[in-house]
Design an enzyme around this catalytic site. Structure first.
Site, PDB file in Angstrom:
ATOM      1  N   HIS A 144       0.456  -1.133   0.125  1.00 23.16           N
ATOM      2  CA  HIS A 144       0.118  -0.236  -0.002  1.00 23.16           C
ATOM      3  C   HIS A 144       0.664   1.443  -0.235  1.00 23.16           C
ATOM      4  O   HIS A 144       0.752   2.053   0.647  1.00 23.16           O
ATOM      5  CB  HIS A 144      -1.046  -0.221   1.182  1.00 23.16           C
ATOM      6  CG  HIS A 144      -2.656   0.781   0.946  1.00 23.16           C
ATOM      7  ND1 HIS A 144      -2.830   0.783  -0.333  1.00 23.16           N
ATOM      8  CD2 HIS A 144      -2.612   1.622   1.618  1.00 23.16           C
ATOM      9  CE1 HIS A 144      -3.804   1.933  -0.617  1.00 23.16           C
ATOM     10  NE2 HIS A 144      -3.631   2.687   1.040  1.00 23.16           N
ATOM     11  N   HIS A 253      -1.232   2.320   6.923  1.00 26.38           N
ATOM     12  CA  HIS A 253      -1.138   3.037   5.672  1.00 26.38           C
ATOM     13  C   HIS A 253      -0.114   3.512   5.519  1.00 26.38           C
ATOM     14  O   HIS A 253       1.016   3.923   6.004  1.00 26.38           O
ATOM     15  CB  HIS A 253      -1.956   4.603   5.181  1.00 26.38           C
ATOM     16  CG  HIS A 253      -3.690   3.814   5.319  1.00 26.38           C
ATOM     17  ND1 HIS A 253      -4.597   3.258   5.875  1.00 26.38           N
ATOM     18  CD2 HIS A 253      -4.264   4.345   3.927  1.00 26.38           C
ATOM     19  CE1 HIS A 253      -5.882   3.419   4.166  1.00 26.38           C
ATOM     20  NE2 HIS A 253      -5.767   3.392   3.453  1.00 26.38           N
ATOM     21  N   SER A 304      -3.872   5.524  10.174  1.00 21.26           N
ATOM     22  CA  SER A 304      -3.183   6.308   9.339  1.00 21.26           C
ATOM     23  C   SER A 304      -1.680   6.046  10.262  1.00 21.26           C
ATOM     24  O   SER A 304      -1.599   5.932  11.531  1.00 21.26           O
ATOM     25  CB  SER A 304      -4.115   7.515   9.451  1.00 21.26           C
ATOM     26  OG  SER A 304      -2.577   8.704   9.469  1.00 21.26           O
ATOM     27  N   GLU A 490      -8.929  -3.067   1.156  1.00 20.56           N
ATOM     28  CA  GLU A 490      -8.756  -2.366   2.575  1.00 20.56           C
ATOM     29  C   GLU A 490      -9.747  -2.304   3.259  1.00 20.56           C
ATOM     30  O   GLU A 490     -10.865  -1.928   3.322  1.00 20.56           O
ATOM     31  CB  GLU A 490      -8.425  -0.274   2.506  1.00 20.56           C
ATOM     32  CG  GLU A 490      -7.545  -0.201   1.013  1.00 20.56           C
ATOM     33  CD  GLU A 490      -7.229   0.858   1.394  1.00 20.56           C
ATOM     34  OE1 GLU A 490      -7.017   2.067   2.424  1.00 20.56           O
ATOM     35  OE2 GLU A 490      -6.983   1.310  -0.426  1.00 20.56           O
ATOM     36  N   TYR A 530     -12.576   0.457  -0.050  1.00 21.16           N
ATOM     37  CA  TYR A 530     -12.561  -0.715   1.263  1.00 21.16           C
ATOM     38  C   TYR A 530     -13.557  -1.072   1.577  1.00 21.16           C
ATOM     39  O   TYR A 530     -14.394  -1.659   0.916  1.00 21.16           O
ATOM     40  CB  TYR A 530     -13.201   0.934   2.048  1.00 21.16           C
ATOM     41  CG  TYR A 530     -11.510   2.419   1.740  1.00 21.16           C
ATOM     42  CD1 TYR A 530     -10.876   1.971   2.714  1.00 21.16           C
ATOM     43  CD2 TYR A 530     -11.120   2.730   0.814  1.00 21.16           C
ATOM     44  CE1 TYR A 530      -9.668   2.546   3.339  1.00 21.16           C
ATOM     45  CE2 TYR A 530      -9.828   3.643   0.850  1.00 21.16           C
ATOM     46  CZ  TYR A 530      -8.837   3.402   2.382  1.00 21.16           C
ATOM     47  OH  TYR A 530      -8.144   4.349   1.954  1.00 21.16           O
ATOM     48  N   ASP A 662      20.842   4.377  -6.326  1.00 17.94           N
ATOM     49  CA  ASP A 662      19.630   4.270  -5.758  1.00 17.94           C
ATOM     50  C   ASP A 662      18.115   4.033  -5.770  1.00 17.94           C
ATOM     51  O   ASP A 662      17.658   4.409  -4.745  1.00 17.94           O
ATOM     52  CB  ASP A 662      18.704   5.541  -7.320  1.00 17.94           C
ATOM     53  CG  ASP A 662      18.563   3.937  -8.307  1.00 17.94           C
ATOM     54  OD1 ASP A 662      18.388   3.557  -7.527  1.00 17.94           O
ATOM     55  OD2 ASP A 662      18.571   3.888  -9.345  1.00 17.94           O
ATOM     56  N   SER A 664      19.222   3.457  -2.262  1.00 13.07           N
ATOM     57  CA  SER A 664      19.922   3.542  -0.893  1.00 13.07           C
ATOM     58  C   SER A 664      19.166   4.358  -0.168  1.00 13.07           C
ATOM     59  O   SER A 664      18.180   5.791  -0.878  1.00 13.07           O
ATOM     60  CB  SER A 664      21.006   3.821  -0.872  1.00 13.07           C
ATOM     61  OG  SER A 664      22.242   2.724  -0.951  1.00 13.07           O
ATOM     62  N   THR A 667      19.976   7.911  -0.187  1.00 10.82           N
ATOM     63  CA  THR A 667      20.438   9.308  -1.634  1.00 10.82           C
ATOM     64  C   THR A 667      19.041   8.740  -2.228  1.00 10.82           C
ATOM     65  O   THR A 667      17.933   8.609  -1.813  1.00 10.82           O
ATOM     66  CB  THR A 667      21.161   8.479  -3.247  1.00 10.82           C
ATOM     67  OG1 THR A 667      20.240   7.048  -3.111  1.00 10.82           O
ATOM     68  CG2 THR A 667      21.781   7.943  -2.772  1.00 10.82           C
TER      69      THR A 667
END
Ligand code: NAG
Ligand code: NAG
Ligand code: NAG
Ligand code: NAG
Ligand code: NAG
Ligand code: NAG
Ligand code: NAG
Ligand code: NAG
Ligand code: NAG
Length: 732
Positions: A144, A253, A304, A490, A530, A662, A664, A667
């Site tokens: 998600h 989430h 959340s 969800e 949902y 990229d 990581s 970065t």
């Protein structure tokens, strides 16, 4: 007295005694050695298991799609198109086999699994493996994250928000997921599984508490919190007891990154996986190494990660509790944030919490999972389910429709217009526009969805293809007494609890199950928004408005999943009806034009540095360098490649060694698109405390497109920053 006999006896006694001592010493030594080697090779279970082992395989593969122009999937904010990479997306596959049956659980760093993606993956698996991996024994779940490219859906609503059906985006996901299965398949060997459970505090918040409160008091009284805090962890080992992988479920989430982010990101769940894998695969670059850590989504519908909760971003005052709106700026201004000061810090903190708890539980997991495997699957026409409410009454599910509050969004990302959550009446203004554009909902559908005021009657819209699915997957796989429920959407906290409870009751009644642990794997197989409880639905906040099959959606799923669980408990899952197959729409529109040719400033070349690094940095600083760039879409299949390297000069070998890519966390690859087809790549390196002193450089790799006559030509380029020093010394 016979002296000879006594002497003789004495002698033989001595001999026997010596032999006994020798044997005892030898036995003790052997026992000690055994114990010691056990302590070394079997760090967890002290008693070797009597149960037959499973066959276990784990695999991970890069599934990062084109990091440019394609909308990111989740917030449905049109301006939020991909423009670079913060962290890469991976698919992680876990295969378990009991010698008779096989199950596969896949968790991928994507917003959700779509029906089309699942169909494509199953098709590709069938080509490679025949009937080994099928719709009934393969679960596909998304973490998600709202930071992955969209474009892999076959229903019109999602096609509109994705800029169409975007083939390169689909291909990256299908190839990555299938490759993770390939790797898991090749790694299969005998092993064991151990489980543990715990709770994780301070990492989640219910974002629709007023809906939750509408659930019956008696039911709520059985729970301490309005979100599920439990973390379930499976530790997968080989026969030597060495860990080969970890699989966990936690309900939150993956929206610590908000809709202003344009870099591809695996968000908090992906960061947790990143940390545990970096831990276990010491010295490997991110996404490499044998240990695979899966962090799966769960019943996160109303949960959340933005733990400081909602506040009016413009005034700092609380939002209206009931409609999550602000006096000035409305819904859009009511934003949840925290626990960090910005979204990166919030992602880091929540991801770290999840990682830490999973790691702790992984270390403690000693309850061995044993017993046979089961897999039960059906396709269900969700618009056509009769739900038994009580002994005398039935109700029905509805054709899909979204309510007005859907357009309000949530406190994790509010809508642009003047919709608010909790609307149980339509708005004549928007209804009028809707009627003119896409038509009026039928009276039947309006009646069915009551009290939801319908904004889009998607079940009655089928141009150019249906707007929402009617056929969905319901599926349960069990590994011993652990049941994984694949949910096509969800589920809210309470919906998940009801499902888990019903399934547990059903399975525990079967003879081969004992105190079953049931986990919900969210965002699995098909996306249907949902699933709230009937009571939460009445409040019509975002989650209720997005419960697309009407007030009895959960009731229908309860029946369907209970049915699957009963079949598993009775061992009759192969007799389940398959149900109606989902459609496969051959022709889908692509609304994303091909990436145009790249331009560059006069007298410059692609890969040339426009803004150079400084000569010296310290730990904690941010190195930044800007290159002349091409559109990253021209780089084609970018899986297992990188747009960025951070390299350190190794004095001993006189060569450059890559310390970051990229993928990581440290970065950030920003692709900055100009108006004139020129673009820049700005690479940031946030120097971690672990960085060694020395000489460094940052490289950028890409491709640009130009026309040669009428033919496009794609050319690779690369650029390097000046060499800079990282110093641990502080000069003042
Ligand atoms: C939200 O509810 C409050 C009352 O609780 C009301 O004053 C306000 O107008 C509502 N906001 C909107 C946008 O409907
Ligand atoms: C998103 O996060 C950034 C900080 O990283 C913040 O400035 C911005 O206000 C946030 N936006 C929303 C809509 O939450
Ligand atoms: C689902 O059921 C409805 C109602 O019976 C029917 O009209 C529709 O054709 C079915 N959908 C599919 C794809 O079979
Ligand atoms: C069954 O449910 C209906 C509708 O909610 C209700 O009117 C009826 O009283 C219920 N009957 C029983 C026996 O609970
Ligand atoms: C939303 O805006 C429209 C147009 O300004 C207006 O007609 C309508 O009443 C507003 N709705 C709400 C709930 O404020
Ligand atoms: C719904 O019913 C009303 C009253 O019976 C009727 O006037 C209206 O046309 C119907 N609407 C639709 C979309 O069928
Ligand atoms: C580009 O390079 C040429 C040759 O060195 C030079 O004459 C010209 O002025 C340069 N143009 C710009 C815009 O820098
Ligand atoms: C690229 O960077 C240069 C140097 O900072 C800047 O002048 C230019 O406007 C940038 N171009 C784009 C497309 O952002
Ligand atoms: C390489 O040598 C330089 C100078 O002696 C030293 O400052 C630096 O730390 C060394 N770098 C590494 C990576 O060992």
């Amino acid at each position: 007295m016979d002296v000879r006999r006594v002497l003789c006896c004495g002698l033989s006694c001595l001999l026997v005694f010596k032999v006994l001592i020798f044997l005892t010493v030898a036995a003790v030594t052997v026992t000690l050695i055994t114990l010691l080697t056990q302590a070394i090779t079997y760090p967890y279970p002290t008693v070797p298991s009597q149960d037959p082992p499973y066959l276990i395989g784990v695999g991970r593969a890069d599934c990062t799609g084109p990091p440019a122009d394609i909308p990111l999937m989740g917030y449905a904010v049109p301006q939020q198109t991909a423009a670079g990479i913060h962290t890469r997306l991976f698919s992680r596959a876990f295969i378990v086999d009991d010698g008779h049956k096989r199950v596969v659980f896949i968790t991928a760093d994507i917003g959700m699994v779509s029906q089309r993606l699942r169909l494509e993956v199953l098709k590709a698996l069938q080509v490679k493996y025949g009937t080994l991996y099928r719709q009934d024994n393969v679960v596909l779940s998304g973490t998600h994250t709202h930071g992955g490219p969209a474009g892999y859906f076959q229903y019109t609503l999602f096609i509109i928000t994705s800029k169409g059906y975007v083939k390169p985006a689909v291909k990256a996901l299908v190839d990555g997921i299938v490759q993770s299965v390939d790797r898991a398949h090749r790694s299969i060997r005998p092993g064991r599984i151990y489980m543990s459970q715990g709770t994780l505090e301070d990492s989640s918040l219910n974002r629709s508490p007023q809906s939750y409160l509408n659930n019956p008091q008696k039911e709520r009284d059985r729970y301490e919190t309005n979100t599920d805090k439990q973390v379930v962890v499976l530790r997968l080992t080989d026969l030597d007891g060495d860990g080969v992988g970890m699989l966990s479920w936690f309900a939150v989430h993956a929206v610590s990154m908000n809709y202003t982010n344009q870099m591809i990101s695996s968000d908090n769940m992906g960061y947790a996986a990143y940390l545990l894998e970096q831990d276990k695969n010491r010295g490997s670059l991110p996404g490499k190494g044998p240990f695979v850590a899966g962090f799966s989504s769960s019943n996160l519908g109303d949960v959340s990660p933005n733990t400081r909760g909602p506040v009016c971003a413009n005034t700092g005052l609380p939002c209206d509790y009931l409609n999550s709106s602000c006096p000035i700026g409305g819904t859009k201004m009511c934003q949840a944030y925290g626990p960090g000061e910005d979204m990166f810090e919030s992602t880091r903190l929540i991801g770290h919490n999840i990682y830490k708890k999973a790691k702790e539980l992984y270390g403690k997991a000693d309850w061995e999972v044993t017993g046979f495997l089961h897999a039960a699957h059906q396709w269900v026409n969700m618009t056509d389910v009769t739900v038994q409410i009580n002994s005398t009454h039935t109700a029905r599910t509805c054709k899909p429709a979204l309510g007005h509050s859907f357009a309000a969004g949530t406190t994790d990302g509010g809508g642009d217009l003047n919709f608010t959550q909790g609307a149980v009446e339509g708005d004549p203004f928007w209804d009028g526009i809707r009627n003119a554009l896409v038509g009026e909902p039928s009276n039947e559908t309006q009646e069915c969805h009551r009290p939801k005021p319908i904004l889009f009657s998607t079940g009655e819209m089928s141009w150019p293809v249906p707007w929402h699915p009617e056929i969905v997957d319901v599926q349960i796989i069990t590994i011993g007494s652990v049941a994984v429920v694949a949910v096509p959407g969800e589920m809210t906290t309470m919906s998940g609890r009801r499902i888990r409870e019903a399934i547990k009751q059903e399975l525990d009644s079967g003879s081969s199950f004992e105190d079953t642990t049931v986990v919900i794997a969210g965002l699995s197989n098909t996306y249907t928004h949902y699933i709230t409880t009937y009571e939460e639905y009445q409040i019509q906040r975002y989650e209720g408005a997005s419960t697309i099959y009407g007030p009895h959606t959960l009731g229908a799923y309860l029946q369907k999943y209970t049915n699957l669980a009963r079949a598993i408990a009775q061992g009759t899952e192969s007799e389940l009806q398959r149900g109606p197959e989902p459609p496969y729409f051959a022709k889908l529109p692509n609304l994303l034009p091909a990436a145009p040719v790249d331009k560059k400033p006069v007298n410059s070349s692609f890969g040339q540095v426009l803004e150079q690094v400084l000569p010296v940095y310290r730990v904690g600083d941010v190195v930044s360098v800007t290159f002349v760039a091409g559109n990253p879409r021209h780089s084609g299949d970018i899986r297992d490649k990188t747009f960025v390297t951070v390299e350190v000069f190794q004095n001993t070998s006189s060569s450059w060694e890559v310390v970051h890519t990229d993928a990581s966390w440290e970065t950030r690859f920003h692709w900055v698109k100009g108006s004139n087809r020129e673009s820049n790549a700005t690479v940031e390196w946030h120097i971690p405390a672990s960085a060694q002193q020395g000489s460094y450089r940052i490289q950028h790799f890409g491709h640009y497109k130009k026309m040669v006559g009428f033919r496009p030509l794609i050319t690779a380029y690369q650029g390097s920053s000046d060499v800079f020093a990282v110093s641990h010394t502080y000069y003042y």
